[in-house]
Design a protein around this motif. Structure first.
Motif, PDB file in Angstrom:
ATOM      1  N   GLU A 259      -6.421   2.815  -2.268  1.00 55.06           N
ATOM      2  CA  GLU A 259      -5.835   1.713  -2.730  1.00 55.06           C
ATOM      3  C   GLU A 259      -6.138   1.210  -4.204  1.00 55.06           C
ATOM      4  O   GLU A 259      -7.167   1.848  -4.642  1.00 55.06           O
TER       5      GLU A 259
ATOM      6  N   LYS B 296      -4.585  10.417   7.390  1.00 57.07           N
ATOM      7  CA  LYS B 296      -5.406  11.408   8.083  1.00 57.07           C
ATOM      8  C   LYS B 296      -6.835  10.420   8.083  1.00 57.07           C
ATOM      9  O   LYS B 296      -7.080   9.671   7.408  1.00 57.07           O
TER      10      LYS B 296
ATOM     11  N   HIS C 274     -17.253   5.657   0.343  1.00 55.15           N
ATOM     12  CA  HIS C 274     -16.021   4.768  -0.536  1.00 55.15           C
ATOM     13  C   HIS C 274     -16.644   4.672  -2.124  1.00 55.15           C
ATOM     14  O   HIS C 274     -17.825   4.286  -2.405  1.00 55.15           O
TER      15      HIS C 274
ATOM     16  N   LYS D 269       0.613  -1.323   0.003  1.00 53.85           N
ATOM     17  CA  LYS D 269       0.130   0.037  -0.053  1.00 53.85           C
ATOM     18  C   LYS D 269       0.913   1.383  -0.172  1.00 53.85           C
ATOM     19  O   LYS D 269       0.362   2.279  -0.387  1.00 53.85           O
TER      20      LYS D 269
ATOM     21  N   GLY E 196      -9.426  -5.025   5.688  1.00 55.77           N
ATOM     22  CA  GLY E 196      -9.837  -4.284   6.765  1.00 55.77           C
ATOM     23  C   GLY E 196      -8.956  -4.594   8.085  1.00 55.77           C
ATOM     24  O   GLY E 196      -8.970  -3.883   9.251  1.00 55.77           O
TER      25      GLY E 196
END
Ligand code: ADP
Length: 446
Positions: A287, A201, A208, A116, A165
């Motif tokens: 991502e 942040k 999303h 990532k 997640g």
């Protein structure tokens, strides 16, 4: 074009890929575990090879067994679907080293986007806006404190190798940071074998929103609009829609254009999804997924393209054959993920399906591999189907979706159909007024 494609997956997506191949005149090879001998993807494929026992590690993740199955059956290409080996760069390389075509992106792109931190850096370099945060990995708590001070609390500590997640921790204030940093690192190490973390942040009320892109081997790239996947439980998507109720046409075109340009600069091929958080009119990259997504059908329903067919075509070297200007997005589509789970506790509910009656009619699509009498095995993901509904506009789509959820019968097991029924009756959902935290509150409300 390929003559025979091996589908390295199971369930609805294996069936989905089989169907696209059949319609292209391509023969298919199913692979399956011993637990899936009676599965629909096995029954419908032209050939089937058992690749190991029930546990995915020994079958659907067993690279030597899959490559042997491709060799024995004389397949030309392998489609990985989603999950399992779909984002494993080493698998993609091995497929190619063994002389098969990997129906997906290059191993290098899979590797880059799987990290990532590297993905975020690549996004920045290609002109995609990212969530404010650390420039790379954060090695010490002091460094974390310094960055959090600059960007302002709350902040999110994320694992570089994260997924599903996991390895994410929020620090609301300075006092939380040390603990959050340590917990995220420990979780990252135990889940992914890599303790590298970075800081972002934490956005308080984002949506999303993800952009679907498609690229061929000749530098042609198009975007297929966006999907709104804000309705999540434990960072898992529950219901997706296209287009997003939050965007207007100029925002849609702008973010689509930015995403497509970035993909062109990267020299990326195949389908891919660029995921953003959207808050107060701004888009922030989180991502990129280098594979077909579960929710791809909502995009297909509004743009009239078969994404699996396109993936197979471009993997064989065919040019897209159309440009952005040739594409039109029409109407509205919503997908409900139907899981074999208790709709209140979300406990998995595998078992034998009794009566089964999926809904139908104009604008209705059910992507599922279950049938009456089918025993849902306990070893795999609990998603057993997807109900996708299209309408001329969002209102027509919602009316149709309610009608379909009422018709849907899956006896013998518990499913999340009642959760979706409750959701489509909720005024906030009907108004499109939700963010990524909304569903968690809604689920807890009952
Ligand atoms: P994963 O690969 O584990 O799915 P993502 O980076 O895609 O991780 O994030 C998953 C979800 O976590 C997002 O859809 C969003 O709900 C939440 N999330 C991620 N980054 C942020 C952020 N900076 N602020 C708020 N929520 C976030």
């Amino acid at each position: 074009m390929f003559e025979k494609v091996l589908v390295a997956n199971r369930g609805e997506i294996a069936l989905r890929i089989h169907r696209a191949c059949k319609e292209m005149g391509i023969r298919t090879v199913a692979v399956h575990s011993t637990a899936d001998a009676d599965a629909m993807h096995v029954r419908l494929a032209d050939e089937a090879v058992c690749i190991g026992p029930a546990q995915a590690r020994e079958s659907y993740l067993n690279i030597p067994a899959i490559l042997s199955a491709a060799t024995i059956t004389g397949a030309d290409a392998i489609h990985p679907g989603y999950g399992f080996l779909s984002e494993n760069a080493d698998f993609a390389s091995m497929v190619e080293e063994h002389g098969f075509t990997f129906i997906g992106p290059s191993p290098d792109h899979i590797r880059m986007m799987g990290d990532k931190i590297a993905a975020k850096r690549a996004a920045l370099e290609t002109g995609i806006p990212v969530v404010p945060g650390s420039d790379g990995a954060v090695e010490t708590v002091d460094e974390a404190m310094h960055i959090a001070h600059d960007i302002g609390f709350p902040v999110l500590i994320k694992a570089a190798a994260g997924g599903g997640g996991r390895g994410m921790k929020v620090a609301e204030t300075r006092a939380d940071l040390k603990n959050a940093w340590q917990v995220a690192r420990t979780e990252a190490m135990s889940s992914f074998g890599n303790e590298e973390v970075y800081i972002e942040k934490y956005l308080s009320r984002p949506r999303h929103i993800e952009v679907q892109i498609l690229a061929d081997l000749h530098g042609n790239v198009v975007h297929l609009g966006e999907r709104d996947c804000s309705l999540q439980r434990r960072h898992q998507k529950v219901l997706e829609e296209a287009p997003s109720p939050a965007l207007n046409w100029s925002q849609r075109n702008e973010i689509g254009h930015v995403a497509a340009e970035a993909i062109r600069k990267l020299g990326y091929r195949s389908v891919g999804t660029i995921e953003f958080l959207y808050e107060n009119g701004g888009f922030y990259f989180i991502e990129m997924n280098t594979r077909l997504q579960v929710e791809h059908p909502v995009t297909e329903m509004i743009c009239g393209l078969d994404l699996v067919r396109e993936m197979v075509r471009v993997a064989s070297g065919a040019p897209l054959g159309y440009t952005q200007d040739n594409l039109r997005f029409s109407g509205h589509a919503i997908e409900c993920r139907i899981n074999a789970e208790d709709p209140d506790t979300f406990q998995p509910s595998p078992g034998r399906v009794g009566d089964y009656h999926p809904p139908g009619g104009l604008g209705v699509r059910v992507d599922s591999a279950i049938y009456s009498g089918y025993a849902i095995p306990p070893y795999y993901d609990s998603m057993i189907g997807k109900l996708i509904v299209h309408g001329a506009n969002r209102n027509e789509c919602l009316m149709r979706l309610r009608r379909c959820l009422e018709e849907y019968v899956i006896d013998g097991i518990k499913s999340t159909i009642p959760l979706h029924q409750r959701l489509v009756a909720n005024p906030d959902f009907v108004n499109g007024d939700y963010d990524i935290h909304w569903l968690e509150k809604f689920v807890g409300m009952k």
